[in-house]
Design an enzyme around this catalytic site. Structure first.
Site, short mmCIF file in Angstrom:
data_model
loop_
_atom_site.label_atom_id
_atom_site.label_comp_id
_atom_site.label_asym_id
_atom_site.label_seq_id
_atom_site.Cartn_x
_atom_site.Cartn_y
_atom_site.Cartn_z
N GLU A 284 0.83 -1.21 0.00
CA GLU A 284 0.00 0.00 0.00
C GLU A 284 0.86 1.27 0.00
OE1 GLU A 284 -4.19 -0.56 1.75
OE2 GLU A 284 -3.12 0.65 3.21
N GLU A 287 2.30 1.70 -3.39
CA GLU A 287 1.22 2.15 -4.28
C GLU A 287 0.94 3.65 -4.07
OE1 GLU A 287 -2.28 -0.18 -3.49
OE2 GLU A 287 -3.42 0.74 -5.13
N CYS A 304 -8.48 -2.45 3.58
CA CYS A 304 -8.44 -3.71 4.33
C CYS A 304 -9.74 -4.03 5.06
CB CYS A 304 -7.27 -3.72 5.30
SG CYS A 304 -7.11 -2.21 6.21
N SER A 324 -7.12 1.62 -2.62
CA SER A 324 -5.88 0.88 -2.87
C SER A 324 -6.27 -0.48 -3.44
CB SER A 324 -5.13 0.69 -1.55
OG SER A 324 -4.22 -0.36 -1.67
N LYS A 363 -16.07 -10.25 6.97
CA LYS A 363 -15.02 -11.09 6.37
C LYS A 363 -15.60 -12.40 5.83
CE LYS A 363 -11.28 -8.64 7.05
NZ LYS A 363 -10.54 -8.13 5.91
N GLU A 371 -13.22 -12.14 -7.25
CA GLU A 371 -11.99 -11.38 -7.53
C GLU A 371 -10.81 -11.87 -6.70
OE1 GLU A 371 -14.82 -10.13 -6.41
OE2 GLU A 371 -15.61 -8.74 -7.90
N CYS A 509 -11.26 -2.52 14.15
CA CYS A 509 -11.56 -3.94 14.32
C CYS A 509 -11.70 -4.36 15.78
CB CYS A 509 -10.49 -4.80 13.67
SG CYS A 509 -10.08 -4.28 12.02
#
Ligand code: SF4
Ligand code: SF4
Ligand code: SF4
Length: 587
Positions: A284, A287, A304, A324, A363, A371, A509
């Site tokens: 990341e 990028e 994420c 990203s 998740k 993908e 999280c």
């Protein structure tokens, strides 16, 4: 102009308390540790006084009043526990139970259910009458959560969390009168709604009407199958929370105990998602530098948090180029397990059953995305279990996590840095990236690795950073309603930022939809999010390395297998893309 609030003194159950004007009687009572029962109340989110469990008697005032919405007044004399009040609340509970699917013995919320607690507290006797049950509606169309209206007490906490905190409004009141229920417009299932699977409604539901979709049965089968090599990876935030399920105080870091417990359960290898987080940073941050150089697709937004990805695909498909393309840490580690590790150990990836222990219900939907499929159409991660589900599995297997000695993760995917650990809290991904950006850019090592400006529980945090002599503005947001404010600015071409971190859940999280559920009264007494975050910052401080690029295992993976960050192989294995999702949005 700022005016200091007037202080008000009142008496509750013969005890005096002084609080600022505007405080409710409920909050004033809590200040002196009087726990007035509530079911629907959620501070700043659902203050509606609907359930009537918080009724109090006020001297000189006619009728009982809902204390969660009644402001304090000078000299009030309040009673919360007269016989008549208690009888009234018992009647309210009996009425709720008369149309409630009472299968506590098999309900996952048993022992952590507000309704059950109150029935015990008010000594509800055996119910003589069974009321007419409204038609039950069980919706398990979503990959993430299951809705059971037969257990719903219509408190509307879920509706307001979804609307006010997440800005999603996937669920609401449908039908009227006796047939009133919480559901999706036009009788659709959750799967076809705007729901992003975050599970914030689940952790705020006081009963078992909303629960995570469980795949625990499949995991039990895999663990019993001798032909399968069963690997589990553990997300950054779980080490800061799973101890709570075993009676440990909120904010206890239990990394080593958790690894030991998982080994007792029979996993062949235990790896750390935090290594995937370190690799996420390598990709990341590289990028980000490339986008800065080209001046394209800025601000770049982190990718994420899976609820956020779904939100972007459903609500902001025109901004997908800002995300990203780096896979989430879970998917990166899953990919490495079925490619790098499988090759190294000479195991057919089809014989590997890859499990992720996650703080998150969204998740569960991420792992089946087309993908993210690997060569041959296989999934990088085969099963996601939440913190709560894993705690139940450990208890079932008679494993008391709290009493175990610390054990280490396995090689070669068990080494992580402090940067990976802090991914589990809001601001953590940004802070981890900032620790590595200048090193990736020109080899400069920064000295101070702690970016306090992006820490804390504020909805949107901003900071200015210097990259290669140029100042950049960055932002960190938590909760999707906050994210929308930043996204609307980007859409209007007015965004001042170069880099944005978006976390689906408030606090990140550590407060994900799969985390231990803390009772609303207890949550009013301690700052759960701050305590859990503190545990991750502690893990970061204790770590041998605190920058992602210092992870020796990550270096080796790049040298031996991937090549350079954002290179051709990295793009094939560690990056993904996003697609617009058509949904019906009620205007
Ligand atoms: S929601 Fe609560 S009261 Fe209802 S069955 Fe489950 S544990 Fe029992
Ligand atoms: S999972 Fe999240 S988006 Fe879906 S209904 Fe619940 S709060 Fe709303
Ligand atoms: S599903 Fe849960 S949170 Fe939503 S209204 Fe029903 S009981 Fe309340």
């Amino acid at each position: 102009m700022y005016r200091k609030k007037k202080m008000i003194t009142l008496t509750i159950d013969s005890k005096q308390v002084t609080v600022p004007e505007g405080t409710t009687i409920l909050e004033a009572a809590r200040k002196i540790d009087i726990d007035i029962p509530t079911l629907c109340f959620l501070k700043e989110i659902n203050e509606v006084g609907d359930c009537r469990m918080c009724l109090v008697e006020i001297e000189g005032v006619k009728g009982y009043k809902a204390s969660c919405v009644y402001p304090v007044e000078e000299g009030l004399v309040v009673r919360t526990n007269t016989k008549d009040l208690i009888d009234t609340k018992r009647t309210i509970l009996e009425l709720l139970l008369s149309s409630h699917q009472k299968n506590c013995l098999t309900c996952v919320r048993s022992t952590n259910c507000r309704l059950q607690d109150l029935c015990r507290r008010f000594e509800i006797p055996d119910l003589e009458y069974e009321g007419q049950m409204p038609e039950a509606d069980m919706d398990d169309s979503s990959e993430c959560i299951v809705r059971n209206t037969a257990k719903c007490i219509l408190c509307r906490r879920c509706v307001n969390v979804c609307k006010k905190v997440q800005g999603v409004s996937a669920i609401g009141n449908v039908n009227r009168g006796f047939n009133s229920k919480i559901g999706v417009a036009l009788g659709m299932g959750m799967k076809d709604s705007t729901c992003v699977g975050c599970g914030q409604c689940v952790i705020h539901c006081p009963v078992g009407a909303l629960v995570e979709k469980s795949n625990v049965g499949k995991l039990r089968e895999a663990l019993a199958d001798k032909t399968k090599h069963v690997i589990i990876q553990t997300a950054p935030a779980v080490r800061a929370t799973i101890g709570e399920e075993f009676g440990m105080p909120v904010g206890t870091l239990v990394t080593g105990k958790m690894v030991a417990a998982l080994r007792r359960l029979g996993f062949d290898k235990i790896f750390d998602t935090d290594l995937g987080a370190d690799m996420t940073i390598m990709e990341e941050a590289t990028e980000f530098i490339e986008r800065l150089n080209k001046g394209k697709n800025l601000p770049m937004i982190t990718s994420c948090s899976s609820g956020w990805i779904t939100f972007a695909e459903k609500f902001y498909p025109d901004l997908l180029n800002h995300l990203s393309s780096t896979k989430s840490p879970m998917e990166i580690l899953g990919t490495l397990i079925k490619t790098y590790y499988a090759k190294k150990e000479g195991i057919d990836p089809k014989d590997i059953y890859s499990v992720a222990l996650m703080p998150c219900s969204a998740k569960k939907a991420e792992i089946i995305r087309d993908e993210l499929k690997l060569e041959g159409g296989i999934q990088a991660v085969d099963n996601v279990v939440t913190t709560r589900e894993m705690a139940r599995m450990l208890k079932e297997a008679n494993i008391d996590l709290a009493s175990l000695d610390d054990e280490e993760y396995d090689d070669p995917l068990g080494e992580a840095t402090g940067a990976g650990h802090i991914f589990g809290t809001t601001g953590g991904v940004m802070e981890a990236a900032l620790r590595s950006v200048s090193y990736i850019l020109d080899g400069t090592e920064i000295k101070n690795v702690e970016f306090k400006q992006v820490r804390g529980t504020k909805g949107i945090k901003e900071a200015k950073i210097n990259i290669a002599g140029k100042e950049h503005k960055i932002a960190v947001s938590q909760g999707l309603a906050n994210a929308s404010k930043i996204l609307d600015e980007i859409r209007e071409g007015k965004s001042p930022y170069s880099f944005v971190e978006i976390m689906t859940c408030p606090g990140g999280c550590i407060n994900g939809g799969g985390q231990p559920i803390v009772d609303e009264y207890k949550a009013s007494k301690i700052d759960v999010k701050a305590l859990r975050a503190k545990a991750l910052y502690k893990a970061d401080k204790k770590a041998k390395h605190r920058k992602a690029h210092e992870n020796q295992s990550v270096k080796k993976i790049y040298e031996d297998f991937i090549g350079k960050p954002n290179g051709k192989e990295a793009h094939r294995l560690l990056h993904t893309h996003y697609n617009k999702q058509e949904v019906y949005v009620e205007k």
